[in-house]
Design a protein around this motif. Structure first.
Motif, PDB file in Angstrom:
ATOM      1  N   ALA A  69      56.735  37.798 -62.266  1.00 61.28           N
ATOM      2  CA  ALA A  69      57.671  36.807 -63.055  1.00 61.28           C
ATOM      3  C   ALA A  69      58.559  37.492 -63.837  1.00 61.28           C
ATOM      4  O   ALA A  69      58.025  38.328 -64.483  1.00 61.28           O
ATOM      5  CB  ALA A  69      56.821  35.618 -63.562  1.00 61.28           C
TER       6      ALA A  69
ATOM      7  N   ARG B  11      54.569  38.969 -67.906  1.00 55.54           N
ATOM      8  CA  ARG B  11      54.460  40.201 -68.900  1.00 55.54           C
ATOM      9  C   ARG B  11      55.839  40.699 -69.002  1.00 55.54           C
ATOM     10  O   ARG B  11      56.394  40.999 -68.195  1.00 55.54           O
ATOM     11  CB  ARG B  11      53.260  41.103 -68.503  1.00 55.54           C
ATOM     12  CG  ARG B  11      52.288  40.707 -67.780  1.00 55.54           C
ATOM     13  CD  ARG B  11      50.970  41.305 -68.129  1.00 55.54           C
ATOM     14  NE  ARG B  11      50.047  40.576 -69.189  1.00 55.54           N
ATOM     15  CZ  ARG B  11      49.300  41.217 -69.872  1.00 55.54           C
ATOM     16  NH1 ARG B  11      49.043  42.370 -70.135  1.00 55.54           N
ATOM     17  NH2 ARG B  11      48.371  40.317 -70.496  1.00 55.54           N
ATOM     18  N   PRO B  12      56.140  40.913 -70.521  1.00 52.95           N
ATOM     19  CA  PRO B  12      57.499  41.415 -70.505  1.00 52.95           C
ATOM     20  C   PRO B  12      57.664  42.908 -69.830  1.00 52.95           C
ATOM     21  O   PRO B  12      56.624  43.620 -70.129  1.00 52.95           O
ATOM     22  CB  PRO B  12      57.353  41.862 -72.141  1.00 52.95           C
ATOM     23  CG  PRO B  12      56.335  40.649 -72.615  1.00 52.95           C
ATOM     24  CD  PRO B  12      55.641  40.551 -71.642  1.00 52.95           C
ATOM     25  N   ASN B  13      58.665  43.509 -69.455  1.00 55.52           N
ATOM     26  CA  ASN B  13      58.917  44.550 -68.765  1.00 55.52           C
ATOM     27  C   ASN B  13      59.090  45.720 -69.971  1.00 55.52           C
ATOM     28  O   ASN B  13      60.292  45.412 -70.544  1.00 55.52           O
ATOM     29  CB  ASN B  13      59.966  44.494 -67.713  1.00 55.52           C
ATOM     30  CG  ASN B  13      60.272  45.976 -67.011  1.00 55.52           C
ATOM     31  OD1 ASN B  13      60.130  46.864 -67.789  1.00 55.52           O
ATOM     32  ND2 ASN B  13      60.370  45.694 -65.871  1.00 55.52           N
ATOM     33  N   ARG B  14      58.434  46.486 -70.272  1.00 55.76           N
ATOM     34  CA  ARG B  14      58.655  47.345 -71.250  1.00 55.76           C
ATOM     35  C   ARG B  14      59.787  48.249 -71.173  1.00 55.76           C
ATOM     36  O   ARG B  14      60.386  48.543 -72.289  1.00 55.76           O
ATOM     37  CB  ARG B  14      57.336  48.523 -71.616  1.00 55.76           C
ATOM     38  CG  ARG B  14      56.255  47.906 -72.157  1.00 55.76           C
ATOM     39  CD  ARG B  14      55.004  48.438 -71.987  1.00 55.76           C
ATOM     40  NE  ARG B  14      54.014  48.092 -72.762  1.00 55.76           N
ATOM     41  CZ  ARG B  14      53.545  48.717 -73.817  1.00 55.76           C
ATOM     42  NH1 ARG B  14      53.882  49.967 -73.995  1.00 55.76           N
ATOM     43  NH2 ARG B  14      52.464  48.329 -74.549  1.00 55.76           N
ATOM     44  N   ALA B  15      59.882  48.564 -70.009  1.00 53.78           N
ATOM     45  CA  ALA B  15      61.036  49.435 -69.517  1.00 53.78           C
ATOM     46  C   ALA B  15      62.401  48.918 -69.852  1.00 53.78           C
ATOM     47  O   ALA B  15      63.256  49.384 -70.376  1.00 53.78           O
ATOM     48  CB  ALA B  15      60.770  50.011 -68.187  1.00 53.78           C
ATOM     49  N   ALA B  16      62.400  47.351 -69.419  1.00 51.98           N
ATOM     50  CA  ALA B  16      63.650  46.869 -69.797  1.00 51.98           C
ATOM     51  C   ALA B  16      63.870  46.785 -71.114  1.00 51.98           C
ATOM     52  O   ALA B  16      65.214  46.814 -71.889  1.00 51.98           O
ATOM     53  CB  ALA B  16      63.707  45.611 -68.926  1.00 51.98           C
TER      54      ALA B  16
END
Lengths: 325, 325
Positions: free
Chosen positions: B3, B47-52
Motif C-alpha cells: 500500500a 508503511r512509509p517508503n523511506r527511499a521516497a
DNA sequence: GGAAGTTCTGCAACCGGTTGCATGAAACAT
DNA sequence: ATGTTTCATGCAACCGGTTGCAGAACTTCC
C-alpha cells in the motif's frame, strides 16, 4: 550539493531523458551525444541516485542480510562472502542483527522491506508462519532452516556428522556421545538423525544444551558419566567448552577422550589441542544465498524457490586420537 | 503490491498530504482524523517508503559502515554495537567490507554516498587526502585513525600499553619486549611511544610484524633471542601465535615468559592459557561513532568535528605470571 | 457582529530519476 | 519522388512521498 541529472542535461544541452538513457540504456542514444554527456557528467561528478531510480524501477539494488548475532564467530565469514558477492553484482547490503529476538527480527524485516529487493535470513528465530507471511512482501532466502516453498540454503551437517563418526570409528572408537544443541534446532536434529542411523557404534545422546562454550563446559560431567571415548559436539564453541571442562577434571583430550566440533570457527584453530571439526561452508553459503536471492529477484512473480545443499567436510586436527587401550 | 500513501488517502477519504502529515508531523492533524488514518493504514499494512521520503527530505535514515575485514574478530562486536545503536535511532546500516583494498574502499564510499546520511570508516586504508576529498560529499566518522578536521573515535591503546607494562612490572618483570604491528599503524606507534616513555624497564622493540597469528608464531625466535621475561604483543592474534610458537620450543607461558595481548577478541578467552589482554572498547567505539555521526548529520553544514578517546583496560587472565627466579 | 486568530485540510509543486509515446530527420526501398 | 523504416531525442506523466501556501471552519475578543 551533488549534481543531478538535470544539471547534466542543462550543461550538455540535451533533455534529461537523454541523460537518463545515457546511463540506463546507452544503446538508445547516439554515440556522439552519449560521449558528450558522459564527459560532462564525469566533469560534474554526477552519479545516478539509486534511491530515486528505485522509485520508478522498483529495483533498489539493495539486499538485506539478517542474522541472529553478528559477533557469533560463525557469521562473519558468511556476511563477508555475501557482501562481497553482492558487490560484484552491483548490490549493496544492509546488515542487521536481531540479538536473537524474534520481535526485533520481524520489525527489522518490515522496515527493511521497502528498501531492498530481497532479504537473506540466516538462522531465523521467527516462526515458520511469520516468515511465510513476511515472504509475501519481499523475496527471501533462508539459510540454515528448512522452509517449504522458500529458497533455502542448507549445509549438510548430517553428512558432516557421518564423516566425523567414521573418522572416530577408524580411530577405534565405538562408544560415542553426541552433545546435542538447543531443542528446536534443525541442525541438531540432522546430526542426531545421521548419528542414529550409523551401524557399529554405541551412541549416547546428551542434551539439549546451550550452544555455547558454557554449555560445553557444563556437560563435562555428563560426558564422563556416559562412559564414552569420543564426543561429537553440536558446535565448536561447545567443543571448546567441553575440552576445558574435561581438562579441569584432569581428563586428557585426545588422550582419554576425543572431541569433534562443528563449524570450524576461528577460535577452534587457535585453542590447544587444535580442534578436529566439521567445516561448514559458510562463505559458499553466503555466496549461494546471494545467487539464489538475485535469481528470485530477477524472476519476479514467476519465481520458483530453489534448494541448495552444500557439502561439509571434516578437518582433522589434534583433538581426536586413537581410542585409549 | 504494498500500500502507498495514496491508497491510504483514498480509503480514508482525505488528501495524501494529510496522510503524510499523520506520519511525519502528527501534531498538525486533528486527533480524530489522525486516528482514522492510522487505523486504515494499519489495516492496509501501509508503511512509509523511506527511499521516497529521502528524495524530498534529503535524509535517508541510512548509515554506511565500512571496515577492512569483517571476519577479523576485532570488528564484529563493533559492527554489532553500531548497528544496534543505529537501529534504536531508527537508522539502518549498510555494511561493506573492503578486503583491505583502498580502491574498493573508495568506490564503495562513492556509490554509497547518495544512499546514506553518513559513513563510518573503520581503520581505513585510504590516504588522508582521499578521505578528506570524499568527506566533502558526506559526513564521516573515522575510527582508529587520527585525521585533522574530521570526527574521530580513538581507543586509548597508549594507556593500555602502560597498564599492561605496569602489571608486568608488578609481577617483577623488567626485561620486556614489545612485539610491534605493521609499519604504518597508528596503534602500533601509540603503543611503542607509551612503552618507551616508561621508566624502570629494559625495552626491546621487535618488528614490524604481520598482525596475525602467523606473525606472532614467526616472532618466537626473535623473542627468545631478545632474552626477555615478558612480551606485550600488538594484538591478540599475534599473542596467540607467539604462545603457540613458544610452546613448540618448549617454553612455558607464563612459566618462563609472560605474554599480554591487545584487543580482547573472543579466541583469546578460549585458548589455553587464557590470554591476559588489553581490552579495546569496541562496542563503545561503535556506539560512540554512531553518536558522533548522527550529531554531524543533525548539524548539517555547521558541523564541528569531534574527537572521542575511549579508555582501554587490562584484563588479567592466565598468560601472565611472576617473573621466574 | 465583525475583525483577528487558530486549527485543520487541500492544492500543487517538487525531490531525481525512468519510460511509453510522439515527432522529426535520415536512410532505405520501390 | 514517395512511402516506409530506423534512429535519436523530446515531452510529459509517473514512482511515493513532503511541504509552502492558501482557504475553510471554528474560536476568541472587543
Amino acid at each position: 550539493m551533488a549534481a543531478t541529472i538535470r544539471d547534466v542535461a542543462r550543461a550538455s544541452g540535451v533533455h534529461v531523458s537523454t541523460v537518463s538513457r545515457t546511463f540506463s540504456a546507452p544503446h538508445l542514444v547516439n554515440p556522439e551525444t552519449r560521449n558528450r554527456v558522459l564527459a560532462i557528467a564525469e566533469d560534474l561528478g554526477y552519479r545516478p541516485n539509486r534511491a530515486a531510480r528505485a522509485l520508478t524501477t522498483g529495483r533498489t539494488h539493495n539486499l538485506g542480510l539478517i542474522v541472529a548475532d553478528i559477533s557469533n564467530p560463525f557469521f562473519p565469514p558468511l556476511i563477508k562472502a555475501a557482501q562481497a558477492h553482492a558487490r560484484l553484482r552491483d548490490y549493496h547490503v544492509f546488515v542487521a542483527d536481531t540479538d536473537e529476538d524474534p520481535q526485533v527480527e520481524e520489525e527489522l524485516i518490515q522496515t527493511l522491506t521497502k528498501q531492498v529487493d530481497g532479504v537473506l535470513l540466516c538462522s531465523p528465530r521467527l516462526s515458520n508462519r511469520a516468515i511465510e507471511k513476511l515472504g509475501e512482501d519481499v523475496p527471501f532466502v533462508v539459510v540454515n532452516r528448512r522452509l517449504k516453498g522458500m529458497s533455502t540454503v542448507l549445509m549438510d551437517v548430517g553428512n558432516g556428522a557421518r564423516l566425523a563418526i567414521e573418522h572416530l570409528m577408524t580411530l577405534g572408537h565405538r562408544r560415542i556421545a553426541l552433545l546435542a544443541g538447543p531443542a528446536g534446532s534443525w541442525t541438531s536434529r540432522e546430526m542426531s538423525d545421521a548419528a542414529r542411523a550409523m551401524d557399529g557404534i554405541e551412541l549416547s545422546i546428551l542434551g539439549p544444551n546451550s550452544p555455547t562454550e558454557h554449555g560445553g563446559l557444563a556437560a563435562a560431567d555428563a560426558v564422563l558419566a556416559a562412559d564414552v571415548t569420543a564426543v561429537l559436539a553440536y558446535n565448536d564453541l561447545m567443543a571448546i567448552g567441553l575440552v576445558e571442562g574435561l581438562d579441569e577434571r584432569g581428563v586428557e583430550v585426545p588422550g582419554r577422550i576425543s572431541v569433534v566440533g562443528v563449524d570450524d570457527i576461528v577460535p577452534g584453530r587457535l585453542t590447544r589441542p587444535k580442534l578436529t571439526t566439521v567445516a561448514m561452508p559458510t562463505e559458499a553459503a553466503g555466496r549461494t544465498a546471494v545467487d539464489l536471492l538475485l535469481q528470485l529477484v530477477g524472476a519476479g512473480e514467476t519465481a520458483t524457490p530453489a534448494l541448495a545443499t552444500l557439502a561439509t567436510h571434516l578437518i582433522i586436527r589434534d583433538s581426536t586420537g586413537p581410542v585409549p587401550p
